[in-house]
Every structure is written in structure tokens, then in C-alpha cells.
Design a protein around this motif. Structure first.
Motif, PDB file in Angstrom:
ATOM      1  N   VAL A 191       4.824  10.246  -7.143  1.00 33.53           N
ATOM      2  CA  VAL A 191       5.741  10.504  -8.261  1.00 33.53           C
ATOM      3  C   VAL A 191       4.962  11.009  -9.482  1.00 33.53           C
ATOM      4  N   GLY A 192       3.803  10.394  -9.708  1.00 36.13           N
ATOM      5  CA  GLY A 192       2.988  10.848 -10.842  1.00 36.13           C
ATOM      6  C   GLY A 192       2.529  12.279 -10.664  1.00 36.13           C
ATOM      7  N   SER A 193       2.086  12.665  -9.453  1.00 35.55           N
ATOM      8  CA  SER A 193       1.634  14.042  -9.221  1.00 35.55           C
ATOM      9  C   SER A 193       2.791  15.023  -9.373  1.00 35.55           C
ATOM     10  N   ALA A 194       4.009  14.652  -8.946  1.00 30.94           N
ATOM     11  CA  ALA A 194       5.162  15.547  -9.112  1.00 30.94           C
ATOM     12  C   ALA A 194       5.497  15.736 -10.593  1.00 30.94           C
ATOM     13  N   LEU A 195       5.396  14.640 -11.406  1.00 31.18           N
ATOM     14  CA  LEU A 195       5.651  14.765 -12.830  1.00 31.18           C
ATOM     15  C   LEU A 195       4.603  15.645 -13.517  1.00 31.18           C
ATOM     16  N   VAL A 196       3.339  15.502 -13.100  1.00 29.36           N
ATOM     17  CA  VAL A 196       2.292  16.365 -13.654  1.00 29.36           C
ATOM     18  C   VAL A 196       2.602  17.818 -13.334  1.00 29.36           C
ATOM     19  N   ILE A 230       7.279   9.805 -19.038  1.00 28.11           N
ATOM     20  CA  ILE A 230       6.236   8.812 -18.800  1.00 28.11           C
ATOM     21  C   ILE A 230       6.798   7.413 -18.976  1.00 28.11           C
ATOM     22  N   TYR A 231       7.699   7.237 -19.951  1.00 24.75           N
ATOM     23  CA  TYR A 231       8.320   5.935 -20.147  1.00 24.75           C
ATOM     24  C   TYR A 231       9.096   5.517 -18.894  1.00 24.75           C
ATOM     25  N   ALA A 232       9.922   6.438 -18.367  1.00 27.30           N
ATOM     26  CA  ALA A 232      10.677   6.119 -17.152  1.00 27.30           C
ATOM     27  C   ALA A 232       9.736   5.851 -15.975  1.00 27.30           C
ATOM     28  N   PHE A 233       8.614   6.583 -15.955  1.00 27.89           N
ATOM     29  CA  PHE A 233       7.653   6.385 -14.860  1.00 27.89           C
ATOM     30  C   PHE A 233       7.004   5.013 -14.943  1.00 27.89           C
ATOM     31  N   PHE A 269       0.826  -1.206   0.000  1.00 26.39           N
ATOM     32  CA  PHE A 269       0.000   0.000   0.000  1.00 26.39           C
ATOM     33  C   PHE A 269       0.860   1.255   0.000  1.00 26.39           C
ATOM     34  N   GLU A 270       2.077   1.194   0.603  1.00 21.70           N
ATOM     35  CA  GLU A 270       2.975   2.334   0.541  1.00 21.70           C
ATOM     36  C   GLU A 270       3.512   2.506  -0.892  1.00 21.70           C
ATOM     37  N   ARG A 271       3.673   1.430  -1.619  1.00 24.91           N
ATOM     38  CA  ARG A 271       4.132   1.503  -3.015  1.00 24.91           C
ATOM     39  C   ARG A 271       3.056   2.115  -3.901  1.00 24.91           C
ATOM     40  N   TYR A 272       1.798   1.796  -3.629  1.00 22.15           N
ATOM     41  CA  TYR A 272       0.700   2.456  -4.348  1.00 22.15           C
ATOM     42  C   TYR A 272       0.788   3.969  -4.151  1.00 22.15           C
ATOM     43  N   ARG A 273       0.970   4.363  -2.889  1.00 20.59           N
ATOM     44  CA  ARG A 273       1.031   5.795  -2.582  1.00 20.59           C
ATOM     45  C   ARG A 273       2.240   6.457  -3.260  1.00 20.59           C
ATOM     46  N   MET A 300       7.598   9.143   2.649  1.00 20.88           N
ATOM     47  CA  MET A 300       7.052  10.051   1.641  1.00 20.88           C
ATOM     48  C   MET A 300       8.134  10.272   0.585  1.00 20.88           C
ATOM     49  N   SER A 301       7.735  10.141  -0.673  1.00 22.78           N
ATOM     50  CA  SER A 301       8.697  10.199  -1.784  1.00 22.78           C
ATOM     51  C   SER A 301       8.832  11.621  -2.312  1.00 22.78           C
ATOM     52  N   LYS A 302      10.079  11.933  -2.714  1.00 25.91           N
ATOM     53  CA  LYS A 302      10.375  13.233  -3.321  1.00 25.91           C
ATOM     54  C   LYS A 302      11.395  13.024  -4.436  1.00 25.91           C
ATOM     55  N   ILE A 303      11.139  13.689  -5.620  1.00 29.00           N
ATOM     56  CA  ILE A 303      12.019  13.575  -6.776  1.00 29.00           C
ATOM     57  C   ILE A 303      13.183  14.533  -6.617  1.00 29.00           C
ATOM     58  N   GLY A 304      14.391  14.034  -6.788  1.00 26.42           N
ATOM     59  CA  GLY A 304      15.582  14.860  -6.704  1.00 26.42           C
ATOM     60  C   GLY A 304      16.440  14.730  -7.946  1.00 26.42           C
ATOM     61  N   ASP A 305      17.593  15.396  -7.877  1.00 28.76           N
ATOM     62  CA  ASP A 305      18.597  15.338  -8.946  1.00 28.76           C
ATOM     63  C   ASP A 305      17.992  15.800 -10.284  1.00 28.76           C
TER      64      ASP A 305
END
Length: 821
Positions: A570-575, A653-656, A561-565, A602-607
């Protein structure tokens, strides 16, 4: 005659009482208390006295041993024998101490004398002789002691027999005097007194009535029991009167005898015979020829009582006076008058003593009445005091109840005041925070935007301890990441390897993008040191998503369930990046290694150093592609981007899509799409799912796998739109994850949080404390430290690999499990 009367009166004066030494034989039984009490009541009123408490204990011949047997004293060491003797002596002193206290209460000096002997009677007799004890008080049996037939085994009788002749022995039984063995001095005194009384009885007048005799006897008896000195006074007075009377009577009888002898011897003999018949055989004093017989009779009657003497000499006086009257009437009359006068003097003296005794009795009665009245008054006062005490207690109880009520009220008021103060403080803090936020917003709207905080190189070096290897938490292609502390806040510093043009361009690109945008799932830039190519990010405790999925360093698995979240985040950050204004931003290097997790996962995109902004054509509905050199990571680069060199948002999207497939399977990205497609076609998706993530929901997981495959299509046009198609599915998956998390939280809420192992995420059965200070399940931490040297909680090096059992926590867990059952 007057001179003789004065001499008789002078002889009645009492001499001063001498100091008496009283001995009391004590054996420690219950009778000893009554013996001491009797001696105090008997001898203390007589004047100055001294008590000797005599106790005889047997000689010590045997010494007890710790084994319970007895040894002769000759076979025991001297120090052991001395210690045993000292203990017995101490016990004897403790036994005699209460009797000494009884004497001290009566203000009488008392000495304790302990005698060691096997012959009790001889030992007491020797001590009496040694200390010149004139009075000895002993206990007697209830049958009496000084009887004619003494038993040989009677200890009291043996003590009395062995006592010196100068000592008077008193036998006491049950607090009462049973018998006396008088001393030699008392025997001689009583013999003299009895002989004087007998001689005096032959000269009493016949006019002395029987009532007077009874009165004298009763007064003498009362005086005798009232005071021990009264018999001595009476004996001295009677002795003086008898000597005077004998002298006068002897002279008168001698004259009458001479005249009678000249007249006729026969008449003398017949006269003596008639006197014998008249007076009886008990008193031979009326005949001149029987003076020696009279003396013998008087000496033999010395042990008679006073009352018997008074009753016996009255007939003798009458007969003697009759004989004298017949011989010489005038001379006998003179002698009778003289005797009557003397008797009147004695009677007057006795009446005075009787009056004094009655006066003392009246005084004692008055004192008794006074004491009774005082006792009643004291009883009334005591009752009043008790009543006042009860009133005071009741008042104290009431005051205590009031005090407790006041304390409770004060505590309640204080609690209300604390709550109000807390609420007021929270309101003030909230108002202050809102004011600061408002001021910040106003400054943001009105003034220039502060892009980032600038740090000096010295601050960077100090925060990283001169770039210590112990603080290094990661290394990439473009730089090294260190953990540091800035202003009491944990942070991560990224230091570029070199200052080449390309590196500097990437550094400026990342600094420009992160300083302009803010999103909850984009890594926050805290500051930078542009001169040395250093970027300061917020610190993410749980590292990268790649480390967690591939279980590097034996990190705990992430639940499904944490992986679902995480997929939704990650999808919302890409949007957000793809729809940023004024220009869209493409990450170009999206992969699990660039997705970081904080302490709450909680996930955050870096680099975002490779990110770029692209322009859109207003006349076209599609994104304008830009021709660039291929950059990124293998397996996550868009295949069409590699083939054509054209970049677009669908490249991310491919990487996602690859990231979604890795979240489901926790497998490397190489050939992952083929593996998932084959599993779905074979309807065997559960075989390739990460089993350590828990029980996956089948339908939702299959839908998410299909979504990941669609995002990872080779052709860009076959990939779904991120905002209109991908994000709604991810939001639905997020709701499923939230429901699962809430149910698990409800289950785990029954478990205290400190019962859960940080590695296995379950209640611990054998909790142990590791070197980092955290408590883990023994099996889980042992498996961890087999392949890792760092802490699973802090990611710092462990000082050692020792494990200490946490017994207190184990006891709490066992108690909780017993209650749960």
C-alpha cells in the motif's frame, strides 16, 4: 485210404470264429484294472468280441441327512430318494468310465451294467444268464480260487459256483490267470478228445521214437498256448485218425480171434494173459474180450493232460503190435505201415504248424528289433529337438533382451525428443510473447494509447445474468459490484446507482485516472461502458482488507508477515500516485474497504473515484494545496483537511497510518490511536495485537506501531515523508516478513498442500468435503457454516450445509503422520 486222408485233412480246416460275449465283474478296486487289462489281451485277438462291465452295488435302504444321521428310505420323500439314487448311479458310472475307456482304446465295444442287489454272486449269475455271457472274468485272491477246499466267505468262489454251466469262468489275480472253471461244452469236448487220444495211443508203432514224441508234445503244447484254436484242430485230427485206426484194427482182431478160437480156447486165454502182462493194466484193448473195460478206462482218463497221454500210450502200442504180429505177421505189418503213414501225416502237419509258429516268432523278433531301432532313432531325434529347442529358447532370450534394450533406447530417444520439442515450444512461445510485447510497446510509443476496452450494455447484462443477486459481491455509496465472466476471465463490474452530475463526475474521474496509470498494487481497469456508468475491474478473490481484518463472514485471519507485506504494498502504491507525472494524484478515500486482496493475498488499491490531480508550484519546495470540499470516510479523513479544507499528499499519509494500526490490532479505527499510544506507554503492546495473526515479532511490531502513530499525527507537518522515511522502514519490515514466510513455507513444504485446511491453515485431523467441493477441517467448517451461507473459498452461496467425511484423504494423512514419526 486216400479218401480217408482227404477227409482227415478237410476236418483240420478251422470254422469261422463266432461272436463272443465277455463279462467282466468290476468292484472298483485296484485289482479291477488288471482284470480288464488281462481280458483285453486274452480275448481281443480271438476276433469279434463284446464286453459287458458288470458292477453290483448294494440296495439303498438308508438315506443320509444333512445332520449326519441315516433314515430309512421309507421315511424319506420320493424326490429326495430319487435324487440320492441318481447321485449314486452317477458315481458308479464315473467309477466304471475309466474301464470303458480302456476298452475304447482297444476298439472294443463295452457296455456298463449296474446291478442293484445285496447278493453279489446271484446277481452276477442272473446277469450272465440274461445276456448269454459265455466268458466271465473275475478277480481272485492270491491264494487261488478253485481249490478243493473253498472258503464259504470267498466271493470269487461263490461267483464261480453260481455261474451258469454254459459260461467259462476265469479267475485273474495281479494280472495273471490263476484258474479256470470250464463250461459243460468244454468238458464234453475234452472228454471226447482224451478218449480219442487214448484209443489212438494203442495203435502207435514201436518205431515212433521217443524224440518224435517229445517233439510232437512240445509242438502241441506250444500251439496250445500260441493260439486257443490249435487244441481243437489237433483233437479233430486225432479223432479222425483214431476212428479209421479202430475200424481197421477191429476187423483184423476179429479175424485173428476166429482163427484162434478154432485152434484152441486155452491158447486164447493164455494169449490174453500174456498181453495183459506185456501191456499192463492201463490198456485192455489188446484182448478181444475186454473191449468194454477199455472204453471205461479211456473215459475215466479224459481229464489227463496231453503230455501224460502221449507218454502212456507208447507201451500199449508196442505190446498191442507185438500181439498182432504173433497172430498174423503179414496183416499186422500192413496195419503198422498204415499207422506209421498216418502218424507221419500228423507229424508233418504239426511240423508245419511249428514252422508257422517259428515264422511268427521270427517276424515278431524282427518287428521288435525294428521297433527298438526306431525307438533309438526317435530318441536321437528327440534329443536333437531338445537341443534345437534350447537353442531357440536361448535365441529368444537374446532377441528379447535386444528388444527390451531397443524399447528402452526408443523411450529414451522419445523422452529426449519430447523434451526438445517442449523446449522448442517454450522458446517459440517466449519469442512470440516477446514479439507481441515489442509490437505493443512500439504501438504504444508510436500510436495513440488505447485507454480501456469498451463493453456494450448487452454484454454487461449477459455477463451478470441480468444483475443477479447471486452474483452481487459488494455495495458502496456510489454503486453496486457484481461478479461476471468476460471472455472466460473472471471480472468485477461496478454499476453506478444514478447518472447525476456528481456521480458522472466521479465516474469520469476514476475512468480517466485508471486508464492512464498502471501499477502492480493498483486495481486494474479492464474496460467500461460509459453510456450506462459501468466499470469493469479485475476480480479479487479474497475481497477487501476490511473484511479480512474484522473477520466478517468468519473469513480466515491474515498472518502477521502477510500484514507486513500488505503495508509495504500500500505504501509503494501511494508513493507511485504521489509521484506520478505530470501531476501528483491524491486518493482522498484511502481505507481498508478500498484495499482489495487477490487469491495470493496481494493487495491492490481501488475506488479512485474521489482521487484528484493537484498542481505543484515550481518556485516552492512544498506541495501546493487545493481548497476543496471535505470528502472521504470518517476516521480516515485528515483532521487538518477537515479543519482547513486544504488537501495535500500527506492527507493520504494520515489514512495510511490508520491502516497500519488496523493491520496490527484488527480493531475499528475509532479512537485507535489513543489505544495504541496507551499500550506503548504502558509497554503492553502485545495485549492489543491481533492474536490470531500468529506470534508477532516484538521489536519490529513496536517499530511499525510507532510508524503508524507518526503517520496519524494531527498536524500535517509532524507526519513523516512517505518516500524518504516511511517506505524504507516498510521495506525492512518486508524483509522480515519474507524470512518468516520462507521459514513457514519450508515447514509447510513437508506437508502436502492438500493436507492443509483452507480455513485453519493447518494439517487436517478430520477432513470433510463441503457442498462447494473443497475439503476442510470439520471443526473449522462447522464453525464457518454456523454463521455463513457462502463458501469460504468461492464466496458463492452453498447449496447445502452437508459434510461428507473424506476417508481417502484421512488415510493419506494418517500414513504421512506415521512416516513422519
Amino acid at each position: 485210404m486216400e479218401k480217408k486222408e482227404k477227409e482227415a485233412e478237410n476236418e483240420l480246416v478251422l470254422p469261422p470264429s463266432p461272436t463272443l460275449t465277455i463279462g467282466i465283474a468290476i468292484n472298483g478296486n485296484r485289482e479291477s484294472k488288471y482284470v480288464v487289462k488281462w481280458a483285453l489281451e486274452k480275448f481281443v485277438p480271438e476276433g469279434n468280441v463284446m464286453f459287458k462291465l458288470l458292477h453290483v452295488r448294494a440296495k439303498i435302504k438308508l438315506i443320509p441327512t444333512p445332520m449326519g444321521n441315516l433314515l430309512p428310505i421309507s421315511q424319506v420323500r420320493e424326490d429326495v430318494a430319487a435324487a440320492y439314487k441318481k447321485e449314486l448311479e452317477w458315481q458308479a458310472n464315473e467309477m466304471l468310465l475309466p474301464y470303458k475307456k480302456m476298452c475304447a482304446q482297444r476298439k472294443v465295444e463295452a457296455d456298463i451294467i449296474i446291478i442293484e442287489s445285496d447278493q453279489v454272486a446271484n446277481a452276477i449269475a442272473e446277469e450272465v444268464s440274461k445276456n448269454t455271457i459265455t466268458r466271465l472274468v473275475i478277480g481272485a485272491s492270491s491264494r487261488g480260487m478253485f481249490t478243493r477246499k473253498l472258503k464259504k466267505n470267498n466271493l470269487s468262489s461263490r461267483i464261480s459256483a453260481c455261474a451258469p454251466s454254459f459260461c467259462t469262468v476265469y479267475a485273474v489275480s495281479k494280472g495273471k490267470l490263476t484258474s479256470i472253471r470250464p463250461s459243460d461244452s468244454e468238458m464234453n469236448g475234452s472228454t471226447k478228445d482224451d478218449s480219442s487220444e487214448t484209443s489212438f495211443s494203442s495203435k502207435n508203432s514201436s518205431d515212433y521214437s521217443f524224440s518224435s514224441q517229445t517233439e510232437l508234445g512240445s509242438v502241441a503244447t506250444y500251439a496250445t498256448f500260441r493260439s486257443p484254436s490249435l487244441p481243437m484242430q489237433r483233437s479233430q485230427a486225432l479223432s479222425t485218425i483214431n476212428q479209421t485206426h479202430l475200424h481197421s484194427r477191429t476187423s483184423s482182431l476179429s479175424r485173428s480171434t476166429e482163427s484162434t478160437q478154432f485152434k484152441s480156447p486155452d491158447n486164447n486165454h493164455s494169449r490174453c494173459q500174456s498181453l495183459d502182462n506185456a501191456a499192463g493194466n492201463d490198456d485192455m484193448s489188446s484182448c478181444p474180450n475186454s473191449s468194454e473195460s477199455r472204453e471205461a478206462v479211456s473215459q475215466n482218463s479224459s481229464h489227463r493232460s496231453l503230455q501224460t497221454d502221449q507218454q502212456s500210450w507208447l507201451p500199449d502200442q508196442i505190446s498191442t503190435l507185438d500181439a498182432q504180429t504173433d497172430n498174423n505177421p503179414s496183416e499186422c505189418q500192413v496195419n503198422i505201415n498204415f499207422e506209421i503213414e498216418k502218424l507221419r501225416t500228423e507229424l508233418r502237419h504239426i511240423r508245419e504248424m511249428h514252422a508257422a509258429a517259428q515264422s511268427e516268432t521270427i517276424d515278431a523278433s524282427q518287428k521288435l528289433n525294428t521297433l527298438s531301432k526306431r525307438r533309438l532313432e526317435e530318441a536321437m531325434k528327440l534329443k536333437e529337438v531338445c537341443l534345437k529347442e534350447e537353442e531357440a529358447k536361448e535365441l529368444a532370450r537374446q532377441e528379447k533382451a535386444k528388444c527390451e534394450a531397443a524399447i528402452r533406447e526408443a523411450v529414451h530417444v522419445k523422452g529426449r525428443a519430447d523434451r526438445e520439442a517442449s523446449l522448442r515450444q517454450e522458446a517459440e512461445m517466449k519469442a512470440s510473447h516477446e514479439a507481441k510485447e515489442k509490437e505493443k510497446l512500439q504501438n504504444y510509443l508510436t500510436g495513440p494509447l488505447q485507454q480501456y476496452q469498451k463493453f456494450t450494455w448487452d454484454e454487461i447484462v449477459s455477463a451478470t445474468s441480468s444483475f443477479s443477486e447471486d452474483l452481487r459481491i459488494g455495495m458502496g455509496a456510489y454503486g453496486t459490484v457484481y461478479k461476471c465472466i468476460f471472455h472466460h476471465t473472471a471480472a468485477a463490474v461496478k454499476v453506478l446507482h444514478s447518472k447525476e452530475n456528481g456521480r458522472t463526475k466521479q465516474f469520469q474521474q476514476e475512468l480517466e485516472i485508471l486508464s492512464k496509470i498502471r501499477h502492480p498494487h493498483l486495481l486494474l481497469l479492464l474496460g467500461a461502458c460509459p453510456e450506462h456508468g459501468c466499470l469493469v475491474y479485475e476480480y479479487m478473490e479474497n475481497g477487501s482488507l476490511e473484511d479480512r481484518l474484522l473477520r466478517k463472514n468468519n473469513t480466515p485471519p491474515i498472518p502477521w508477515f502477510e500484514r507486513y507485506r500488505i503495508a509495504w504494498e500500500v505504501g509503494s502504491a501511494l508513493v507511485f500516485l504521489h509521484n506520478s507525472k505530470p501531476e501528483p494524484i491524491i486518493h482522498r478515500d484511502l481505507k481498508p474497504a478500498n484495499i482489495l486482496l487477490d487469491h495470493n493475498f496481494m493487495s491492490k488499491i481501488g475506488d479512485v473515484g474521489l482521487s484528484m490531480m493537484i498542481t505543484t508550484d515550481s518556485s516552492s519546495t512544498s506541495t501546493v494545496y487545493k481548497d476543496t470540499g471535505p470528502v472521504g470516510t470518517l476516521c480516515y479523513i485528515d483532521p487538518e483537511y477537515q479543519r482547513t479544507g486544504l488537501i495535500s499528499p500527506k492527507s493520504d499519509i494520515y489514512a495510511f497510518g490508520m491502516i497500519i494500526l488496523q493491520l496490527l490490532t484488527a480493531k475499528p479505527a475509532i479512537a485507535l490511536t489513543h489505544v495504541v499510544e496507551t499500550a506503548i506507554d504502558d509497554d503492553n503492546l502485545t495485549r492489543i495485537l491481533d492474536s490470531e495473526a500468529g506470534n508477532w515479532p516484538v521489536e519490529e511490531t513496536k517499530e511499525l506501531a510507532i510508524l503508524g502513530l507518526s503517520c496519524a499525527e494531527l498536524r500535517r507537518k509532524d507526519r513523516p515523508g512517505l518516500k524518504d522515511r516511511v517506505l524504507p522502514i516498510l521495506e525492512k519490515m518486508k524483509e522480515v516478513a519474507n524470512k518468516a514466510r520462507n521459514s513457514i513455507s519450508n515447514i509447510q513444504s513437508a506437508h502436502p498442500s492438500h493436507f492443509i485446511c483452507p480455513i485453519s491453515k493447518d494439517v487436517m485431523d478430520e477432513p470433510c468435503v463441503a457442498a462447494d467441493g473443497y475439503t476442510y477441517e470439520r471443526k473449522a467448517i462447522e464453525k464457518w457454516i454456523e454463521t455463513n451461507d457462502i463458501s469460504p473459498m468461492t464466496n458463492l452461496a452453498l447449496p447445502n450445509k452437508n459434510l461428507l467425511p473424506n476417508y481417502s484423504l484421512l488415510s493419506a494423512i494418517l500414513e504421512w503422520k506415521s512416516r513422519k514419526q
